[in-house]
Motif scaffolding. Sequence first.
Motif, PDB file in Angstrom:
ATOM      1  N   PRO A  76       0.804  -1.221   0.000  1.00 39.66           N
ATOM      2  CA  PRO A  76       0.000   0.000   0.000  1.00 39.66           C
ATOM      3  C   PRO A  76       0.842   1.279   0.000  1.00 39.66           C
ATOM      4  O   PRO A  76       0.522   2.232  -0.717  1.00 39.66           O
ATOM      5  CB  PRO A  76      -0.816  -0.102   1.289  1.00 39.66           C
ATOM      6  N   ILE A  80       0.478   3.788  -3.259  1.00 38.08           N
ATOM      7  CA  ILE A  80      -0.082   5.122  -3.035  1.00 38.08           C
ATOM      8  C   ILE A  80       0.965   6.185  -3.354  1.00 38.08           C
ATOM      9  O   ILE A  80       0.657   7.201  -3.988  1.00 38.08           O
ATOM     10  CB  ILE A  80      -0.622   5.239  -1.599  1.00 38.08           C
ATOM     11  N   SER A  81       2.209   5.946  -2.977  1.00 40.58           N
ATOM     12  CA  SER A  81       3.279   6.883  -3.317  1.00 40.58           C
ATOM     13  C   SER A  81       3.471   6.963  -4.829  1.00 40.58           C
ATOM     14  O   SER A  81       3.666   8.052  -5.382  1.00 40.58           O
ATOM     15  CB  SER A  81       4.585   6.463  -2.647  1.00 40.58           C
ATOM     16  N   GLY A  83       1.218   6.456  -7.052  1.00 40.48           N
ATOM     17  CA  GLY A  83       0.081   7.192  -7.593  1.00 40.48           C
ATOM     18  C   GLY A  83       0.265   8.695  -7.486  1.00 40.48           C
ATOM     19  O   GLY A  83      -0.013   9.437  -8.437  1.00 40.48           O
ATOM     20  N   VAL A 107      -3.358   3.533  -7.255  1.00 40.51           N
ATOM     21  CA  VAL A 107      -3.803   3.413  -5.865  1.00 40.51           C
ATOM     22  C   VAL A 107      -4.712   2.195  -5.692  1.00 40.51           C
ATOM     23  O   VAL A 107      -4.691   1.544  -4.648  1.00 40.51           O
ATOM     24  CB  VAL A 107      -4.484   4.722  -5.401  1.00 40.51           C
ATOM     25  N   SER A 108      -5.484   1.860  -6.717  1.00 41.09           N
ATOM     26  CA  SER A 108      -6.361   0.693  -6.599  1.00 41.09           C
ATOM     27  C   SER A 108      -5.572  -0.609  -6.502  1.00 41.09           C
ATOM     28  O   SER A 108      -6.092  -1.614  -6.029  1.00 41.09           O
ATOM     29  CB  SER A 108      -7.322   0.632  -7.783  1.00 41.09           C
ATOM     30  N   SER A 110      -3.226  -1.081  -4.504  1.00 41.07           N
ATOM     31  CA  SER A 110      -2.698  -1.197  -3.146  1.00 41.07           C
ATOM     32  C   SER A 110      -3.512  -2.143  -2.270  1.00 41.07           C
ATOM     33  O   SER A 110      -3.033  -2.573  -1.229  1.00 41.07           O
ATOM     34  CB  SER A 110      -2.627   0.172  -2.486  1.00 41.07           C
ATOM     35  N   GLU A 111      -4.703  -2.452  -2.652  1.00 37.47           N
ATOM     36  CA  GLU A 111      -5.527  -3.330  -1.809  1.00 37.47           C
ATOM     37  C   GLU A 111      -5.770  -4.657  -2.507  1.00 37.47           C
ATOM     38  O   GLU A 111      -5.743  -4.753  -3.723  1.00 37.47           O
ATOM     39  CB  GLU A 111      -6.851  -2.662  -1.455  1.00 37.47           C
TER      40      GLU A 111
END
Length: 147
Positions: A76, A80-81, A83, A107-108, A110-111
């Motif tokens: 994550p 996120i970074s 992104g 970002v998507s 990351s999960e």
Amino acid sequence: MTRPINGLQLGAALLLGLLGLYIIWQGSSYDIGSLRRMGPGFFPIMVGSVLLLFSVLLAAEQWRTEKEQDFWIPRPILMISAGFVAFAALLERTGLVPATLALVMLVSLSEKPVRPLAAIATAVCLSVLGVSVFIYGLGIPVAAIRW
């Protein structure tokens, strides 16, 4: 029976509290004003106060939660970074829409599990909202799509 202290959560609460105190300290050098006529120091002091409140709540929550075993998950943080970096790098070169699409798609990732349809729908909706609000509504001089 005492619970083990979650050092990671307490450390995050301490850093958040220190950030809030620093923002309050910096904002106190400006005029605060009143609620009707807010001065330039009003907003930083309120933001710092909210951060300080959140740090107290985060520290208090550590006594209610169990200590997590798996506390370092790099996926994550990296996604996120990536992104944020992609959005910053693409905004002026390609426009708001491609930068937003890249941000949401990275970002998507990351999960788990990755949901591509939800990511695409979110990216399209945020792109339309971003163009509507920032380009047409506020008149920010950025291209929607630059060829």
